[in-house]
Design a protein around this motif. Sequence first.
Motif, short mmCIF file in Angstrom:
data_model
loop_
_atom_site.label_atom_id
_atom_site.label_comp_id
_atom_site.label_asym_id
_atom_site.label_seq_id
_atom_site.Cartn_x
_atom_site.Cartn_y
_atom_site.Cartn_z
N UNK A 81 -9.82 4.00 -5.56
CA UNK A 81 -9.90 2.96 -6.58
C UNK A 81 -8.76 1.95 -6.40
N UNK A 82 -8.95 0.77 -7.00
CA UNK A 82 -7.97 -0.31 -7.00
C UNK A 82 -7.51 -0.67 -5.58
N UNK A 83 -8.49 -0.86 -4.70
CA UNK A 83 -8.16 -1.21 -3.32
C UNK A 83 -8.04 -2.73 -3.17
N UNK A 84 -7.19 -3.14 -2.26
CA UNK A 84 -7.09 -4.54 -1.88
C UNK A 84 -8.06 -4.79 -0.73
N UNK A 85 -8.24 -6.06 -0.39
CA UNK A 85 -9.11 -6.39 0.75
C UNK A 85 -8.57 -5.78 2.04
N UNK A 86 -7.25 -5.77 2.20
CA UNK A 86 -6.63 -5.20 3.39
C UNK A 86 -6.89 -3.69 3.47
#
Length: 252
Positions: A81-86
């Motif tokens: 969860x709460x991942x960035x695009x990177x």
Amino acid sequence: MTSAGAVHLLEQFHAGKIPLEEVLRAFQAAPVADLSFAQVDMHRALRKNFPEVIFGAGKTPGQIVKIAAKLLEHGQQVLVTRVTAEQGLALRKKFKRAIHHPLARCVTIEKQSLPKRAGFIAVACAGTSDLPVAEEAAVTAEIMGNRVERIHDVGIAGLHRVLARMELLQSANVIVAVAGMEGALPSVIAGLVAKPVIAVPTSIGYGASFGGIAALLAMLNSCASGVTVVNIDNGFGAGYAASQINALVSKK
């Protein structure tokens, strides 16, 4: 070790297909995998019927990849969860089965999807701005083995919109209601259905919404019975709790 894996081992032993020593080794395996920067709970699925979930915020892409690899090594599903695009890109490069859900800010990796339980969870959100939190709840519930019906943009500024979806809401086993601003949607829904409602306040709103505190307090003070409230923007927590409720209903 998962519940299904434990049952399979015991069945294999009962049928005489594996020796007692193999069963004991499996159950005596360390419940925690030490990655130095993380202690991965390998027995979470055995206790909770779902593996440890990776909270992406604050972690490097490399750390998330290593934790996910350890879970997959033991045949477990992965929810980040709460991942960035990177972070999402790193997971997709490493694991072919990784699916990035950009709106939900989640990544899921499944070798095999869990069978869907009977009935469904409804995830309703008041406005389009609430969709990221609502989708986090929906993706969480889906990977945990539930069918999810999404109901978008039914805030109480146009009450007819939620009334038009009453048949669907009344058919759900449990409802997740996501709202910012004044946070009234969960109370309205809970007053119309005989199902548990999990209220999710979001940080959407103008100045005096105080980053979701106004919605949170409104939901905590709901006069409608059957409303349970999670933290601000915590779609994951709502989806997880809804799955546990749906699992109990499905058992009956």
